[in-house]
Design a protein around this motif. Structure first.
Motif, PDB file in Angstrom:
ATOM      1  N   HIS A 169     -62.194  33.494 -77.911  1.00 14.69           N
ATOM      2  CA  HIS A 169     -61.561  33.955 -76.668  1.00 14.69           C
ATOM      3  C   HIS A 169     -60.459  32.998 -76.203  1.00 14.69           C
ATOM      4  O   HIS A 169     -59.699  33.338 -75.316  1.00 14.69           O
ATOM      5  CB  HIS A 169     -62.581  34.244 -75.554  1.00 14.69           C
ATOM      6  CG  HIS A 169     -63.346  33.063 -75.060  1.00 14.69           C
ATOM      7  ND1 HIS A 169     -64.637  33.161 -74.615  1.00 14.69           N
ATOM      8  CD2 HIS A 169     -63.024  31.766 -74.920  1.00 14.69           C
ATOM      9  CE1 HIS A 169     -65.060  31.976 -74.226  1.00 14.69           C
ATOM     10  NE2 HIS A 169     -64.106  31.116 -74.402  1.00 14.69           N
ATOM     11  N   HIS A 170     -60.393  31.814 -76.792  1.00 16.08           N
ATOM     12  CA  HIS A 170     -59.271  30.918 -76.486  1.00 16.08           C
ATOM     13  C   HIS A 170     -58.061  31.214 -77.367  1.00 16.08           C
ATOM     14  O   HIS A 170     -57.027  30.579 -77.217  1.00 16.08           O
ATOM     15  CB  HIS A 170     -59.685  29.454 -76.678  1.00 16.08           C
ATOM     16  CG  HIS A 170     -60.757  29.032 -75.729  1.00 16.08           C
ATOM     17  ND1 HIS A 170     -60.493  28.526 -74.486  1.00 16.08           N
ATOM     18  CD2 HIS A 170     -62.100  29.081 -75.827  1.00 16.08           C
ATOM     19  CE1 HIS A 170     -61.625  28.263 -73.859  1.00 16.08           C
ATOM     20  NE2 HIS A 170     -62.623  28.596 -74.656  1.00 16.08           N
ATOM     21  N   HIS A 188     -65.306  25.308 -77.035  1.00 14.58           N
ATOM     22  CA  HIS A 188     -65.975  26.234 -76.133  1.00 14.58           C
ATOM     23  C   HIS A 188     -67.397  25.795 -75.860  1.00 14.58           C
ATOM     24  O   HIS A 188     -67.773  25.663 -74.692  1.00 14.58           O
ATOM     25  CB  HIS A 188     -65.921  27.723 -76.500  1.00 14.58           C
ATOM     26  CG  HIS A 188     -66.593  28.459 -75.374  1.00 14.58           C
ATOM     27  ND1 HIS A 188     -65.944  28.804 -74.228  1.00 14.58           N
ATOM     28  CD2 HIS A 188     -67.888  28.714 -75.149  1.00 14.58           C
ATOM     29  CE1 HIS A 188     -66.808  29.273 -73.358  1.00 14.58           C
ATOM     30  NE2 HIS A 188     -67.996  29.223 -73.892  1.00 14.58           N
TER      31      HIS A 188
HETATM   32 CU    CU Z   1     -64.373  29.209 -74.232  1.00 14.39          CU
END
Ligand code: CU
Ligand code: HEM
Length: 549
Positions: free
Chosen positions: A309-310, A260
């Motif tokens: 969030h992945h 990220h």
């Molecule tokens: Cu991300």
């Protein structure tokens, strides 16, 4: 060339006699320690890899023109998919933005003669060609096929030799990034010309500072994750093998703790390019200098706390989903601050619609679309539905292609005159821009619809109900492929025969424009003195001193 010590500050000493007057073409193929040579090496190398990864995309889109897997073998499709993503990120956007523009511009913008550690700098670049060859060579062994994320258990069971080469390649590229990050931080902190306080430093250098801190904190974590993967594939360990007590989720954490932040590594330097290009071509002081540099630092910090969030669909507990949804939405705020600041800079400016400015404005539009789909994806309840569909593919191509790639083009049109001493042709530049923005939207816009209708990503065959939209995407991809032609003609022709640029063709105020184009080997005969802010456009004292060459 004799190795000589280059002083950080002060006037050019006798060393000039030990250097050639200007670099010859063959110096660009050697272990050269000049930051400008290294910057151009990064740019040319990464652009070649961009073309290779682009070609892979064209083959994939050709396969997807029809629902059946009738053009290439599905295993080859997976290998192309994996290497397309990997090369676009580790072979193009990261090395071009950080290695290319970072190396070329940072010393020139802060009034230094080179980077703090020139030999380390050259070493970092020369780690990339072997990394690239490992990826391309892996096709002899079937090519890595587990996606650019290479999640186990898939990455443990497909094409083990190719997958190992993939791991080694990324570890090499990552090591190169770490060396580069150390170099940028030391250079920016220690080597600014004495007359440049922190608050007169160009925003591109602030962006490089944020990028380097983030890279230094996150890249080693990826290296650890991949070393463990290599061990699992080759040496019988079971860090990630569930049947032997391992845990696949640990890999996902290690991978996304780097990857990220990696999206910010790919976009922060580009934001830096935007903050340089827009005020010059709008002839206005940048709106919110401190807000922009502050937002880079906030992104650098908060960006370290959003990686889950992945993994909303990896069985994460509800409190975790809530925490990471909130932190993800918080990152949208500093990003919005930047978008607002650039728009406010354009507002009421004397805009010159140069190719550089067109790409910067195109980026504004494309990145806002990608940012909005990003906010929807960052919201766990939505993400659970569209995870692993084409909606995600649409999102990251808007931010990566419409963001990073548009920004790289804006940077090339803006600084090509400085790097080569020649102007690019504006008509070809505008044709290039039009083909790119039209092609990108035809390719990526329909993918939002495909995703919400349920078309999965990473597939070589799909349900016939998706055929029409896929055909549109493929036609867009051909337009995108063709858009590179006017650009290549422009660069090759102008590099040799373009009109001479002079020292400062855009009448810009940052320090790189106070020397010749291309700059002398050690940048200036006498180091420049900072007498005005980097964005004092329209202010009489600044305009008067800046016009040169
Ligand atoms: Cu991300
Ligand atoms: C505006 C802020 C952004 C937000 C809120 C955001 C959010 C997200 C989320 C939640 C996902 C996961 C989707 C899923 O679950 O499958 C995702 C995927 C992705 N994003 Fe972003 N993103 C942002 C900006 C960016 C930027 C700037 C880039 C690159 C320059 C980027 C590149 C990617 C990539 C490559 C993926 C695909 C990962 C995969 O293989 O699953 N994003 N983004």
């Amino acid at each position: 060339m004799a190795q000589v010590q280059i002083p950080a500050t002060g006037d050019l000493p006798v060393v000039a006699t030990q250097h050639p007057k200007a670099w010859k073409w063959y110096h660009y193929f050697t272990f050269n320690t000049d930051h400008k040579v290294i910057g151009i090496q990064y740019l040319v190398f990464s652009f070649i890899f961009y073309l290779i990864a682009g070609l892979m995309a064209v083959v994939m889109r050709t396969e997807l023109y029809t629902p059946d897997p009738d053009v290439i073998d599905p295993n080859l499709y997976n290998a192309l998919l994996t290497n397309h993503g990997t090369i676009m990120i580790f072979g193009w956007v990261v090395p071009a933005a950080i290695g290319g523009f970072g190396n070329y511009l940072v010393p020139l913008m802060i009034g230094a003669r080179d980077m703090a550690f020139p030999r380390l700098n050259a070493l970092a670049f020369w780690m990339l060609p072997p990394a690239g060859l490992l990826l391309l060579g892996s096709f002899l062994f079937g090519g890595a096929q587990a996606g650019w994320t290479s999640y186990p258990p898939l990455s443990l069971i497909t094409a083990p030799t190719a997958q190992s080469m993939w791991c080694l390649s990324i570890i090499l590229a990552g090591t190169s990034s770490i060396l580069g990050a150390v170099n940028f931080i030391v250079t920016i902190v220690k080597m600014r010309v004495p007359s440049m306080p922190w608050d007169k430093m160009p925003l591109f250098c602030w962006a490089m500072m944020a990028t380097s801190i983030l890279s230094l904190l996150s890249t080693p974590v990826l290296a650890i994750g991949l070393i463990l993967l290599l061990f699992d594939i080759n040496f019988g360990t079971s860090f990630y093998k569930p049947d032997a007590g391992g845990n696949v989720i640990i890999y996902q954490h290690l991978f996304w703790f780097y990857s990220h932040p990696a999206v910010y590594l790919m976009i922060l330097p580009i934001f830096g390019i935007m903050s340089e290009v827009i005020p010059v071509h709008a002839r206005k002081p940048i709106f919110g200098y401190k807000a922009i540099l502050g937002s880079s630092m906030v992104i650098c910090f908060v960006g370290l706390f959003v990686w889950v969030h992945h993994m909303f669909t990896s069985g994460t507990p509800p409190w975790m989903r809530m925490f990471f949804t909130i932190s993800t939405l918080i990152v949208a705020v500093p990003t919005g601050v930047k978008i607002f600041s650039w728009t406010a800079t354009l507002w009421g400016g004397k805009i010159r619609y140069t190719s550089a400015m067109l790409f910067a404005m195109g980026l504004l539009i494309m990145f806002v679309i990608g940012g909005l789909s990003g906010v929807t994806l960052g919201t766990a309840p939505v993400d659970v539905h569209v995870h692993d569909t084409y909606y995600v593919v649409a999102h990251f191509h808007y931010v990566l292609f419409g963001g990073s790639v548009f920004g790289l083009y804006a940077g090339i049109y803006h600084w090509f005159p400085k790097m080569t001493g020649r102007m690019l042709n504006e008509t070809l530049g505008k044709i290039h821009f039009l083909l790119t923005i039209i092609g990108a939207n035809i390719t990526f816009l329909p993918m939002h619809v495909l995703g919400t209708q349920g078309m999965p990503r990473r597939v070589a065959m799909y349900d016939p109900q998706f055929a029409t939209l896929n055909q549109i995407c493929t036609i867009g991809a051909y337009i995108l492929a063709f858009s590179v032609v006017p650009f290549l003609i422009n660069v090759i022709w102008s590099w040799r025969w373009g009109p001479k640029a002079g020292g400062n063709p855009w009448r810009a105020l940052t320090l790189e424009w106070t020397t010749d184009s291309p700059p002398l080997i050690e940048n200036w005969e006498r180091l420049p003195v900072v007498t005005h802010g980097p964005y004092d456009y329209g202010m009489h004292h600044a305009e008067a001193t800046s016009v040169q060459g």
